[in-house]
Write an enzyme that holds these catalytic residues in place. Structure first.
Site, PDB file in Angstrom:
ATOM      1  N   GLU A 165       0.792  -1.239   0.000  1.00 50.23           N
ATOM      2  CA  GLU A 165       0.000   0.000   0.000  1.00 50.23           C
ATOM      3  C   GLU A 165       0.824   1.288   0.000  1.00 50.23           C
ATOM      4  OE1 GLU A 165      -2.584  -0.632   3.373  1.00 50.23           O
ATOM      5  OE2 GLU A 165      -3.598  -2.311   2.422  1.00 50.23           O
ATOM      6  N   GLU A 272      -6.085 -10.870  -1.210  1.00 51.49           N
ATOM      7  CA  GLU A 272      -6.920 -10.636  -0.017  1.00 51.49           C
ATOM      8  C   GLU A 272      -8.396 -10.572  -0.390  1.00 51.49           C
ATOM      9  OE1 GLU A 272      -5.551  -7.285   2.309  1.00 51.49           O
ATOM     10  OE2 GLU A 272      -3.446  -7.681   1.854  1.00 51.49           O
TER      11      GLU A 272
HETATM   12  C1  HAH Z   1      -5.457  -4.782   3.947  1.00 51.17           C
HETATM   13  N1  HAH Z   1      -5.634  -3.363   3.842  1.00 51.17           N
HETATM   14  C2  HAH Z   1      -4.094  -5.195   4.491  1.00 51.17           C
HETATM   15  O1  HAH Z   1      -3.196  -5.488   3.435  1.00 51.17           O
HETATM   16  C3  HAH Z   1      -4.154  -6.412   5.397  1.00 51.17           C
HETATM   17  O2  HAH Z   1      -2.892  -6.658   5.945  1.00 51.17           O
HETATM   18  C4  HAH Z   1      -5.170  -6.204   6.497  1.00 51.17           C
HETATM   19  O3  HAH Z   1      -5.279  -7.383   7.311  1.00 51.17           O
HETATM   20  C5  HAH Z   1      -6.482  -5.909   5.904  1.00 51.17           C
HETATM   21  C6  HAH Z   1      -6.578  -5.292   4.722  1.00 51.17           C
HETATM   22  C7  HAH Z   1      -6.776  -2.965   3.113  1.00 51.17           C
HETATM   23  C8  HAH Z   1      -7.291  -1.592   3.403  1.00 51.17           C
HETATM   24  C9  HAH Z   1      -8.535  -1.250   2.922  1.00 51.17           C
HETATM   25  O4  HAH Z   1      -9.247  -2.154   2.217  1.00 51.17           O
HETATM   26  C10 HAH Z   1      -9.079  -0.003   3.153  1.00 51.17           C
HETATM   27  C11 HAH Z   1      -8.382   0.945   3.867  1.00 51.17           C
HETATM   28  C12 HAH Z   1      -7.140   0.625   4.356  1.00 51.17           C
HETATM   29  C13 HAH Z   1      -6.616  -0.638   4.104  1.00 51.17           C
END
Ligand code: HAH
Length: 367
Positions: A165, A272
């Protein structure tokens, strides 16, 4: 669910499950319902089928994981906050539990994640006497961290989400404003890949991000990957997180994103995947179960998604869900804390949902 195969709860391995299903179908002393199809086997010529796990769900969903998935990812346990809570103090107990589960049951293990703006303790960014650590110290800490973590799981994690990210969501800005970026500049991403490659030269290294089908963000991710390749960074794949919902993205947007990422000549992992029953800005909290329309729409979308993934199976090598079953999903804590969500293909009792039936159908199997 057609003619569901039923078995007891004696924790069979996946080979056992197949044999058990054939020989013990519809026995009486049974507590679990399994589909007729073993999910990862249905897709074994296409891509791996993975689930994010926690140090708890490797116990609570052990049967399901062993039977239905052939890959796992630690949801949080390998992140910096959990592996190096203070400088030089490494805590691997929970991550080890997950790596041990994978080894014991012959599951592939995706590493997640080495460098992220989130779940990274403040000490990384601070000088011993206070104030910001500065570029040199921060890069040294990054290298030490990556060597310790990727080094420990070398030969066990076959790939890593090296940087998570780093691209900005909104506006014209290319990279996310973060302490990594503020102190090191874009170079932090290149260095992370280099250090990961030093630590585990055989691991496949991924850049991983969300909102990856949004055209503006997608193009920024593509710009980043191209730039990384120009810099000589050892990057092998793109992680499309796949946090979707019933309203967005459209299948056309997902197709376009896959198409464009595929042009970069790297492997794609869906890292994911889940499908919230709520649109992003829908904050309703009244539902105790999903409506019939939600269940149907979710099944339809998952079916379309998997048909699409199968079209691109030469480049999509792994599809990981962000959870094993609806009894535990991060979406029940985010973005509305404590609001139940039903984003996965197995229900809270670990029974296959309508969406599971449709998904295996895309590969010609029966649920
Ligand atoms: C993900 N971020 C991460 O990669 C993972 O490590 C965590 O457990 C959950 C989601 C996604 C995310 C999002 O969909 C919206 C805002 C911030 C981050």
């Amino acid at each position: 669910m057609g003619n569901p195969a039923v078995c007891d709860a004696r924790e069979p391995g996946f080979a056992d499950v197949a044999v058990y299903l054939l020989s013990h179908n519809n026995q009486r002393r049974c507590t679990r319902i399994w589909p007729n199809s073993i999910w990862w086997e249905v897709f074994k010529d296409d891509f791996d089928i993975g689930a994010a796990v926690t140090s708890r769900t490797v116990d609570s969903a052990a049967d399901l994981l062993r039977a239905q998935y052939n890959s796992i990812t630690a949801e949080n346990e390998m992140n910096p906050i959990n592996t190096q809570p203070s400088e030089g103090v490494f805590t691997f107990e929970q991550a080890d539990k997950i790596a041990d589960f994978a080894a014991k049951h012959g599951k592939k293990l995706r590493g997640h994640t080495l460098v992220w703006h989130n779940q990274t303790p403040d000490w990384f960014f601070e000088a011993p006497g206070g104030g910001p650590a500065g570029k040199e110290t921060l890069l040294r800490r990054m290298r030490d961290h990556i060597h310790a973590v990727a080094g420990r799981y070398k030969g066990r994690t076959y790939c890593w989400d090296v940087v998570n990210e780093a691209v900005a969501d909104e506006g014209e800005q290319w990279l996310r404003a973060s302490k990594w970026h503020d102190m090191v500049g874009p170079e932090f991403i290149v260095r992370a890949f280099e250090y990961a490659h030093e630590a585990d030269p055989d691991a496949l290294l991924f850049y991983n991000d969300y909102n990856e089908c949004n055209p503006a963000k997608r193009d920024k991710i593509i710009r980043l990957v191209k730039w990384l390749k120009e810099q000589g960074a050892p990057i092998h794949g793109i992680g499309m997180q796949g946090h979707y919902n019933l309203a967005s993205p459209s299948i056309a947007e997902v197709r376009e994103a896959i198409e464009k990422y595929a042009e970069l000549g790297l492997v794609i992992h869906v890292t994911e995947l889940d499908m919230s029953v709520y649109a992003w800005d829908d904050r309703r909290t009244d539902l105790l179960e999903p409506t019939a329309e939600m269940v149907e729409r979710q099944a339809e979308l998952y079916e379309q998604l998997f048909s699409l993934y199968r079209e691109y199976r030469d480049v999509i090598r792994s599809v990981t869900f962000w959870g094993a079953a609806d009894d535990y999903a991060w979406l029940s804590y985010f973005p509305v804390r404590g609001r139940r969500n039903w984003p996965l293909l197995f229900d809270a009792q670990h029974r296959p949902k309508e969406a599971f039936r449709r998904v295996v159908r895309t590969a010609g199997a029966e649920a």
